[in-house]
Design an enzyme around this catalytic site. Structure first.
Site, PDB file in Angstrom:
ATOM      1  N   LYS A  98      -6.827  -5.226  -2.909  1.00  0.00           N
ATOM      2  CA  LYS A  98      -7.576  -5.789  -1.783  1.00  0.00           C
ATOM      3  C   LYS A  98      -8.527  -4.737  -1.222  1.00  0.00           C
ATOM      4  O   LYS A  98      -8.303  -3.543  -1.406  1.00  0.00           O
ATOM      5  CB  LYS A  98      -6.596  -6.253  -0.701  1.00  0.00           C
ATOM      6  CG  LYS A  98      -5.768  -5.095  -0.158  1.00  0.00           C
ATOM      7  CD  LYS A  98      -4.718  -5.548   0.806  1.00  0.00           C
ATOM      8  CE  LYS A  98      -3.890  -4.389   1.319  1.00  0.00           C
ATOM      9  NZ  LYS A  98      -4.662  -3.348   2.027  1.00  0.00           N
TER      10      LYS A  98
ATOM     11  N   CYS B 287      -2.012  -2.656   7.659  1.00  0.00           N
ATOM     12  CA  CYS B 287      -1.885  -3.575   6.524  1.00  0.00           C
ATOM     13  C   CYS B 287      -0.574  -4.370   6.527  1.00  0.00           C
ATOM     14  O   CYS B 287      -0.562  -5.536   6.124  1.00  0.00           O
ATOM     15  CB  CYS B 287      -2.098  -2.820   5.225  1.00  0.00           C
ATOM     16  SG  CYS B 287      -3.828  -2.274   5.084  1.00  0.00           S
TER      17      CYS B 287
ATOM     18  N   HIS C 161     -10.638   0.306  -2.567  1.00  0.00           N
ATOM     19  CA  HIS C 161     -12.009   0.274  -2.046  1.00  0.00           C
ATOM     20  C   HIS C 161     -13.036   0.795  -3.047  1.00  0.00           C
ATOM     21  O   HIS C 161     -12.746   1.687  -3.848  1.00  0.00           O
ATOM     22  CB  HIS C 161     -12.110   1.128  -0.781  1.00  0.00           C
ATOM     23  CG  HIS C 161     -11.259   0.646   0.348  1.00  0.00           C
ATOM     24  ND1 HIS C 161     -11.248  -0.660   0.781  1.00  0.00           N
ATOM     25  CD2 HIS C 161     -10.380   1.293   1.161  1.00  0.00           C
ATOM     26  CE1 HIS C 161     -10.407  -0.787   1.797  1.00  0.00           C
ATOM     27  NE2 HIS C 161      -9.857   0.376   2.046  1.00  0.00           N
TER      28      HIS C 161
ATOM     29  N   HIS D 293     -10.885   6.677   1.496  1.00  0.00           N
ATOM     30  CA  HIS D 293      -9.503   6.582   1.001  1.00  0.00           C
ATOM     31  C   HIS D 293      -9.388   5.494  -0.059  1.00  0.00           C
ATOM     32  O   HIS D 293     -10.173   4.548  -0.077  1.00  0.00           O
ATOM     33  CB  HIS D 293      -8.525   6.291   2.162  1.00  0.00           C
ATOM     34  CG  HIS D 293      -8.736   4.947   2.793  1.00  0.00           C
ATOM     35  ND1 HIS D 293      -9.735   4.700   3.706  1.00  0.00           N
ATOM     36  CD2 HIS D 293      -8.087   3.773   2.627  1.00  0.00           C
ATOM     37  CE1 HIS D 293      -9.691   3.435   4.067  1.00  0.00           C
ATOM     38  NE2 HIS D 293      -8.711   2.832   3.423  1.00  0.00           N
TER      39      HIS D 293
ATOM     40  N   ASP E 253      -4.507  -0.920  -1.667  1.00  0.00           N
ATOM     41  CA  ASP E 253      -5.799  -0.829  -1.010  1.00  0.00           C
ATOM     42  C   ASP E 253      -6.751  -0.294  -2.076  1.00  0.00           C
ATOM     43  O   ASP E 253      -6.427   0.689  -2.758  1.00  0.00           O
ATOM     44  CB  ASP E 253      -5.654   0.153   0.171  1.00  0.00           C
ATOM     45  CG  ASP E 253      -6.559  -0.163   1.338  1.00  0.00           C
ATOM     46  OD1 ASP E 253      -6.821  -1.357   1.594  1.00  0.00           O
ATOM     47  OD2 ASP E 253      -6.999   0.790   2.011  1.00  0.00           O
TER      48      ASP E 253
ATOM     49  N   ASP F 196       0.795  -1.249   0.000  1.00  0.00           N
ATOM     50  CA  ASP F 196       0.000   0.000   0.000  1.00  0.00           C
ATOM     51  C   ASP F 196       0.822   1.290   0.000  1.00  0.00           C
ATOM     52  O   ASP F 196       0.495   2.231   0.737  1.00  0.00           O
ATOM     53  CB  ASP F 196      -0.967   0.012   1.204  1.00  0.00           C
ATOM     54  CG  ASP F 196      -1.974  -1.122   1.171  1.00  0.00           C
ATOM     55  OD1 ASP F 196      -1.916  -1.957   0.248  1.00  0.00           O
ATOM     56  OD2 ASP F 196      -2.818  -1.188   2.090  1.00  0.00           O
TER      57      ASP F 196
ATOM     58  N   HIS G 283     -17.554   2.393   0.819  1.00  0.00           N
ATOM     59  CA  HIS G 283     -17.060   1.154   1.433  1.00  0.00           C
ATOM     60  C   HIS G 283     -17.412   1.076   2.928  1.00  0.00           C
ATOM     61  O   HIS G 283     -17.507   2.104   3.607  1.00  0.00           O
ATOM     62  CB  HIS G 283     -15.532   1.082   1.256  1.00  0.00           C
ATOM     63  CG  HIS G 283     -14.966  -0.260   1.565  1.00  0.00           C
ATOM     64  ND1 HIS G 283     -14.350  -0.552   2.765  1.00  0.00           N
ATOM     65  CD2 HIS G 283     -14.945  -1.400   0.833  1.00  0.00           C
ATOM     66  CE1 HIS G 283     -13.960  -1.817   2.740  1.00  0.00           C
ATOM     67  NE2 HIS G 283     -14.307  -2.348   1.585  1.00  0.00           N
TER      68      HIS G 283
HETATM   69  C1  VGL Z   1      -4.682   0.731   5.791  1.00  0.00           C
HETATM   70  C2  VGL Z   1      -6.257   1.642   7.188  1.00  0.00           C
HETATM   71  C3  VGL Z   1      -7.224   1.470   6.233  1.00  0.00           C
HETATM   72  C4  VGL Z   1      -3.257   0.339   5.564  1.00  0.00           C
HETATM   73  C5  VGL Z   1      -5.649   0.548   4.829  1.00  0.00           C
HETATM   74  O1  VGL Z   1      -2.817   0.258   4.407  1.00  0.00           O
HETATM   75  O2  VGL Z   1      -2.546   0.121   6.581  1.00  0.00           O
HETATM   76  N1  VGL Z   1      -5.003   1.271   6.966  1.00  0.00           N
HETATM   77  N2  VGL Z   1      -6.905   0.934   5.054  1.00  0.00           N
HETATM   78 ZN    ZN Z   2      -8.335   0.819   3.507  1.00  0.00          ZN
END
Ligand code: VGL
Ligand code: ZN
Length: 243
Positions: A146, A191, A88, A121, A86, A48, A92
């Site tokens: 994901k 993550c 979404h 996000h 990430d 990410d 979401h």
């Molecule tokens: C993440 C919060 C929400 C991450 C992703 O990549 O750590 N944290 N979505």
């Molecule tokens: Zn996320």
């Protein structure tokens, strides 16, 4: 051990004691006083490193962009690289805006358990969800996305938050003969931590490259994440420990 590496080793012990992290990690990384050399059966997972998680993004991780030069430096040491995004849907289930009366960083209970609610996000197809423009991974073989199921979050690159839906990453890595993964990216306590623990569950050897990660640290989540990763058998190393 000659004098110089020994001093380095003792310094590491002292630093780790000062940081209250215990000697377990330092011992694992330094005992042989040699670098870890990723072979043909090792993969770097870059988690990410997206616009949303750096300064100017929708869910900025403090100093998130600082992982980019560290990852660029170690990437050439790996024959296998996987990046994650990430990814979404709009509206979401992990977005606070999807609920009346909820604010970002509060929690709610979903079918699969407790869910932290985030600002909107990494919405699919937006500039916010793109990989950081300075990330240099020309040899990366796979980008895995994901969190694309509207009702289910997925911190882990392996298994969604319902703990049932697989992303396919374990199968991919196994089919390619990968035995060891090195985890880097954002965020250490979400993550990265979930990906590292699920990699252990799937049977991989796991190194987490601490200085190639940055954390959100929400209500003690960073300390809890390192504790959980340690318990799961993930080994904590620094980028300088890799050759
Ligand atoms: C993440 C919060 C929400 C991450 C992703 O990549 O750590 N944290 N979505
Ligand atoms: Zn996320």
């Amino acid at each position: 051990m000659n004098a110089l590496p020994r001093r380095r080793f003792l310094n590491t012990l002292a630093a780790s004691a000062a940081a209250g992290t215990g000697v377990g990690w330092a011992w694992a990384a330094q005992a042989a006083d040699s670098k870890v050399k990723p072979g043909a059966d090792a993969a770097l997972i870059v988690v990410d490193v997206q616009n949303c998680f750096v300064t100017g993004g929708t869910l900025p991780v403090k100093d998130g962009e600082q992982v980019v030069p560290v990852i660029n430096k170690i990437a050439p040491m790996f024959q296998n690289i996987v990046a994650t995004q990430d990814w979404h849907t709009a509206g979401h289930a992990s977005f606070a805006s999807s609920y009346g009366g909820k604010k970002p960083f509060e929690t709610t209970t979903l079918k699969y358990g407790q869910q932290v609610l985030w600002p909107d996000h990494c919405v699919q197809g937006t500039a916010d969800a793109e990989l950081h423009k300075d990330l240099k991974l020309p040899t990366a073989q796979l980008i895995i996305r994901k969190g694309y199921n509207k009702g289910v979050d997925s911190y882990s690159a392996f298994m969604e938050a319902d703990r049932k839906s697989a992303t396919g990453l374990a199968g991919y890595l196994k089919a390619r003969g990968i035995k060891t993964v090195f985890v880097s990216g954002l965020a250490t306590d979400f993550c990265v931590a979930w990906t590292a623990q699920d990699a252990r569950k799937a049977g991989f050897n796991v190194y987490v490259i601490e200085d190639a990660c940055r954390a959100i640290d929400l209500n003690g989540s960073l300390a809890a994440a390192w504790k959980a990763m340690d318990k799961a058998g993930c080994k904590r190393i620094q980028s300088a420990d890799i050759a």
